[in-house]
Design an enzyme around this catalytic site. Sequence first.
Site, mmCIF file in Angstrom:
data_model
loop_
_atom_site.group_PDB
_atom_site.id
_atom_site.type_symbol
_atom_site.label_atom_id
_atom_site.label_comp_id
_atom_site.label_asym_id
_atom_site.label_seq_id
_atom_site.Cartn_x
_atom_site.Cartn_y
_atom_site.Cartn_z
ATOM 1 N N CYS A 84 0.876 -1.149 0.000
ATOM 2 C CA CYS A 84 0.000 0.000 0.000
ATOM 3 C C CYS A 84 0.913 1.197 0.000
ATOM 4 O O CYS A 84 2.079 1.087 0.359
ATOM 5 C CB CYS A 84 -0.878 0.072 1.251
ATOM 6 S SG CYS A 84 -2.127 -1.210 1.340
ATOM 7 N N ARG A 118 2.772 1.014 -5.682
ATOM 8 C CA ARG A 118 2.690 0.158 -4.494
ATOM 9 C C ARG A 118 1.310 -0.488 -4.348
ATOM 10 O O ARG A 118 1.108 -1.332 -3.477
ATOM 11 C CB ARG A 118 2.990 0.969 -3.235
ATOM 12 C CG ARG A 118 4.394 1.514 -3.186
ATOM 13 C CD ARG A 118 4.603 2.270 -1.904
ATOM 14 N NE ARG A 118 4.515 1.408 -0.749
ATOM 15 C CZ ARG A 118 5.503 0.687 -0.251
ATOM 16 N NH1 ARG A 118 6.678 0.733 -0.819
ATOM 17 N NH2 ARG A 118 5.325 -0.072 0.799
ATOM 18 N N TRP A 151 -3.736 -1.905 -1.790
ATOM 19 C CA TRP A 151 -3.549 -3.159 -2.516
ATOM 20 C C TRP A 151 -4.220 -4.208 -1.652
ATOM 21 O O TRP A 151 -3.740 -4.521 -0.575
ATOM 22 C CB TRP A 151 -2.051 -3.431 -2.664
ATOM 23 C CG TRP A 151 -1.796 -4.539 -3.608
ATOM 24 C CD1 TRP A 151 -1.428 -5.810 -3.310
ATOM 25 C CD2 TRP A 151 -1.877 -4.472 -5.022
ATOM 26 N NE1 TRP A 151 -1.298 -6.532 -4.455
ATOM 27 C CE2 TRP A 151 -1.563 -5.741 -5.523
ATOM 28 C CE3 TRP A 151 -2.203 -3.450 -5.922
ATOM 29 C CZ2 TRP A 151 -1.553 -6.024 -6.879
ATOM 30 C CZ3 TRP A 151 -2.192 -3.744 -7.270
ATOM 31 C CH2 TRP A 151 -1.864 -5.009 -7.735
ATOM 32 N N ASN A 183 -0.348 0.423 6.161
ATOM 33 C CA ASN A 183 0.255 -0.523 5.223
ATOM 34 C C ASN A 183 0.834 -1.649 6.048
ATOM 35 O O ASN A 183 1.593 -1.396 6.977
ATOM 36 C CB ASN A 183 1.363 0.190 4.432
ATOM 37 C CG ASN A 183 2.214 -0.765 3.595
ATOM 38 O OD1 ASN A 183 1.741 -1.829 3.210
ATOM 39 N ND2 ASN A 183 3.439 -0.377 3.325
ATOM 40 N N GLY A 184 0.456 -2.890 5.735
ATOM 41 C CA GLY A 184 0.978 -4.019 6.504
ATOM 42 C C GLY A 184 -0.135 -5.000 6.796
ATOM 43 O O GLY A 184 -1.205 -4.948 6.197
ATOM 44 N N GLU A 199 14.721 -14.926 -17.439
ATOM 45 C CA GLU A 199 14.277 -13.545 -17.249
ATOM 46 C C GLU A 199 13.417 -13.083 -18.436
ATOM 47 O O GLU A 199 12.403 -12.416 -18.259
ATOM 48 C CB GLU A 199 15.493 -12.630 -17.047
ATOM 49 C CG GLU A 199 15.191 -11.150 -16.987
ATOM 50 C CD GLU A 199 14.202 -10.747 -15.899
ATOM 51 O OE1 GLU A 199 13.844 -11.577 -15.055
ATOM 52 O OE2 GLU A 199 13.749 -9.583 -15.934
ATOM 53 N N LYS A 243 9.585 -11.834 -17.955
ATOM 54 C CA LYS A 243 9.149 -10.519 -18.426
ATOM 55 C C LYS A 243 7.981 -10.688 -19.389
ATOM 56 O O LYS A 243 6.994 -9.987 -19.323
ATOM 57 C CB LYS A 243 10.328 -9.849 -19.144
ATOM 58 C CG LYS A 243 10.454 -8.395 -18.983
ATOM 59 C CD LYS A 243 11.149 -7.898 -17.743
ATOM 60 C CE LYS A 243 10.671 -8.514 -16.470
ATOM 61 N NZ LYS A 243 11.412 -8.167 -15.286
ATOM 62 N N GLU A 263 4.695 -11.950 -17.563
ATOM 63 C CA GLU A 263 4.075 -11.094 -16.541
ATOM 64 C C GLU A 263 3.377 -9.879 -17.124
ATOM 65 O O GLU A 263 2.458 -9.360 -16.519
ATOM 66 C CB GLU A 263 5.072 -10.678 -15.454
ATOM 67 C CG GLU A 263 6.095 -9.667 -15.866
ATOM 68 C CD GLU A 263 6.997 -9.240 -14.709
ATOM 69 O OE1 GLU A 263 6.519 -9.078 -13.594
ATOM 70 O OE2 GLU A 263 8.203 -9.060 -14.957
ATOM 71 N N HIS A 299 13.556 -33.769 -22.373
ATOM 72 C CA HIS A 299 13.228 -34.562 -21.178
ATOM 73 C C HIS A 299 11.788 -34.332 -20.727
ATOM 74 O O HIS A 299 11.471 -34.566 -19.565
ATOM 75 C CB HIS A 299 14.217 -34.237 -20.053
ATOM 76 C CG HIS A 299 15.628 -34.612 -20.403
ATOM 77 N ND1 HIS A 299 16.026 -35.922 -20.537
ATOM 78 C CD2 HIS A 299 16.713 -33.863 -20.698
ATOM 79 C CE1 HIS A 299 17.309 -35.963 -20.884
ATOM 80 N NE2 HIS A 299 17.744 -34.718 -20.995
ATOM 81 N N LYS A 328 5.059 -3.352 -7.156
ATOM 82 C CA LYS A 328 6.499 -3.140 -7.294
ATOM 83 C C LYS A 328 7.304 -3.683 -6.122
ATOM 84 O O LYS A 328 8.425 -4.130 -6.290
ATOM 85 C CB LYS A 328 6.747 -1.630 -7.439
ATOM 86 C CG LYS A 328 8.184 -1.255 -7.751
ATOM 87 C CD LYS A 328 8.531 -1.578 -9.175
ATOM 88 C CE LYS A 328 9.997 -1.430 -9.478
ATOM 89 N NZ LYS A 328 10.390 -2.206 -10.645
#
Length: 581
Positions: free
Chosen positions: A5, A30, A77, A103-104, A456, A460, A463, A479, A576
Site C-alpha cells: 500500500c 505500491r 492493494w 500498510n501491513g 528472465e 518478463k 508477466e 526430457h 512493485k
Amino acid sequence: MIALCGIIGYIGNQKASEILVKGLKHLEYRGYDSVGVAIANEQGIDIRKDKGMIDDVSINLGFVSMNGHIGLGHNRWATHGAPCKENAHPHFDCTKKIVLVHNGVIENYLRLKEELAAKGHRFVSDTDSEVIAHLMEEQSKTDKPFYAFIKSLKKLKGSYALAVMFADDKEHIYIARKGSPLIIGVGKGEMFCASDIPAMLNYTKTFIPLEDGDVATISKNGYKISDIEGKAVERKSITVDWDLEMAEKGGYPHFMLKEINDQRHFINETIATDVSAAKELVDKCDKIDIVACGTSYHAGLLLSYLLMRKGRNARAYIASDYQFIANPDENTLVIAITQSGETADVLQALKFAKEKKTKIVGITNIVASSITRIADALVYLNAGLEIGVAATKTFMAQLAVAYMLVYPKEKLENVRSIIAGMLEKENEIKEIAAKLKDAHDAFFIGRGISVPIAYEGSLKFKEISYIHSEAYPGGELKHGTLSLIVKGIPLIAIAPDDETAPKLMGNIKETKARGAIVISITDNPEIKKESDYVIELPKIDKDLYPFAEIVPLQLLAYHVSVLRGNNPDKPRNLAKSVTVE
Ligand code: F6R
C-alpha cells in the site's frame, strides 16, 4: 498474502489535498486497486475514498476541492477484504474523530475485533486496519492522542506503517513503523510522511527514514521520534539528489519503455558504484549463498554461474526457500539481491542467515531501504528510480554488479555501447512482437550463462503479456517439454555464437521439426539460417553476451504487452515492492 500500500501524510500551510493527490500518483506502483484521502479542518474530518485508480477517483470525488492543511492519503492493494469503497483507506473509528491509513498486516486483528465489538464498536469494513482506529478510540477514553497511539500499537501483532490524525488535535500527525517502510520528509514550515521518497520529492530533498519500532509525531515545524515506550531516539536525516523528472516518463508512452531506454544512460553510473567492500567479502569467504526473488533471482543465478566458472563454491537460492534447504554457517557469505530492498522473502532469508552468523552483502537500488540496515557491506545499483512494475533497468544494473564482483570493472567498459546498439533494433523487434501477440504459449531456451537470461526473458514476457511462457536450458526440452512443442508455437532461442551454439542448434532443430516458429537472438551463421526470425547479436567478448541478449527480450515483452492492449507498467495482480512473505 500480499501487503502493499502507499501512505502519505501532510501538515503545513498548503492545501493538503493537492499535495496528497500528487503524492499518491507517485505511490501508485505500491498498489492501485482503491484510493482515498482524509482532510481535517474546522468542520471535522472528511474522508473521500473509492475503488479505482487515483486519477479517476480523485476527479469523481473531487479530492482537490477538500480544504484543509492537514491530511492523509492511501493507495490500497487488497489484502483483508475485496477492493471496494468500504475497505479503502482512510478508516474512521466510531466517533469519526480518529482516522488512519495503514500498510501491513495485523495478524491478531480478528481477536482484537471481537474484543472491540463486545465493547460496542461497530465496524464498517472487512479490513484488519480498521481495528486500529477503534483500538485508539477505546484508548483515547483515558489517554491523550500520543499515549493512545503508543498504547494501541503495543496491542498489535504483525506489520505496519501507520499514520493517524485526531479531529481534536489538528496540530499533529502520529506515525509508526514496524516491518513496512515509512519516511519523514522535512520541509520548511511543513512536514510530510510517506511510504517512499518520490511521493515527497516535489517539496523536499531531506528525509528521515524511520526504523522498525519507531514512533513519531510530526507537526508543521518539527518532528519527534521515539521508541514505542515514548523514549526519544535519534535518527539521521539524508539528502537525496534525485529530481522528479527521473521519476517521470520523459516522453515515452510507458515507464517501462523509458526504463528500458534508460539502460544506456545510467549503466556507467552503476559501473562506477563502489563494490570494494562487497568484493573483499566475496574473495574472502569459502562459500557463497545468493538469495533473491523473481527478476533479481535471475541476476543472482547468473552471478552464481560466473562464480562457479571461476571455481568458487557458490549457489543461488530462491529467497523464500532459503531457510528450508540451505545450511549456512559463519564461513558463508550471503549475497542478497533486491532492487527495492524491501522484499519480505529476502529479509526473512537474511534473518535466518543472521541467526547462523553469516556475513551479508546487500545489492539494492533504494537508499535507506530495509536491507541497508541489515547488510555488512552494501552495493547500490545507482539505476535511478524504477517505476514500471516489471524490473528492467534494475536487472541490467544487477547484472553489471554481478560481473564487477567477479571480474575487474574494465571488463565492462563496452557495455554501454552494447546496450545502445541493441536498443536500436526496436523496430524489428516490434514487427516480431506483432507475430507473437496472439500466441497462447511461448518457450524460451538458452544454455550456459544465457540460461538466466532465458528465464528472465520468459518472466518478463509472461508477466506483462499474460501469455503462458516457460524457459529451459536447451538440453532439457527433450526430457519432457518437447511434447508441448507443436505447429505454430513460438520458441525464442538465446543463441550467442559461443561454446553453447552447436548444442543449442540441435535443440532448435528438434523444435523446428515439430513446427515451432523459431525466433533467435544470435550471431551464429548456422542458427540464423535455421531461424524464422533473427535478432542479431553483436560480435563481443563472449562473457558479456547477457548484456546484449536481455535488451531485445525486454523490448519483445513490452511490445507484445502493448499490442495486446495491456498496461505494461501495471501488470494485473502484481506490485512493485512485495513486503510480505
Ligand atoms: C519482475 C519483478 C519481480 C521482482 C521481485 C523481487 O519483473 O520485478 O520478479 O524482481 O519481486 O523484487 P526485489 O528485487 O525488489 O527484491
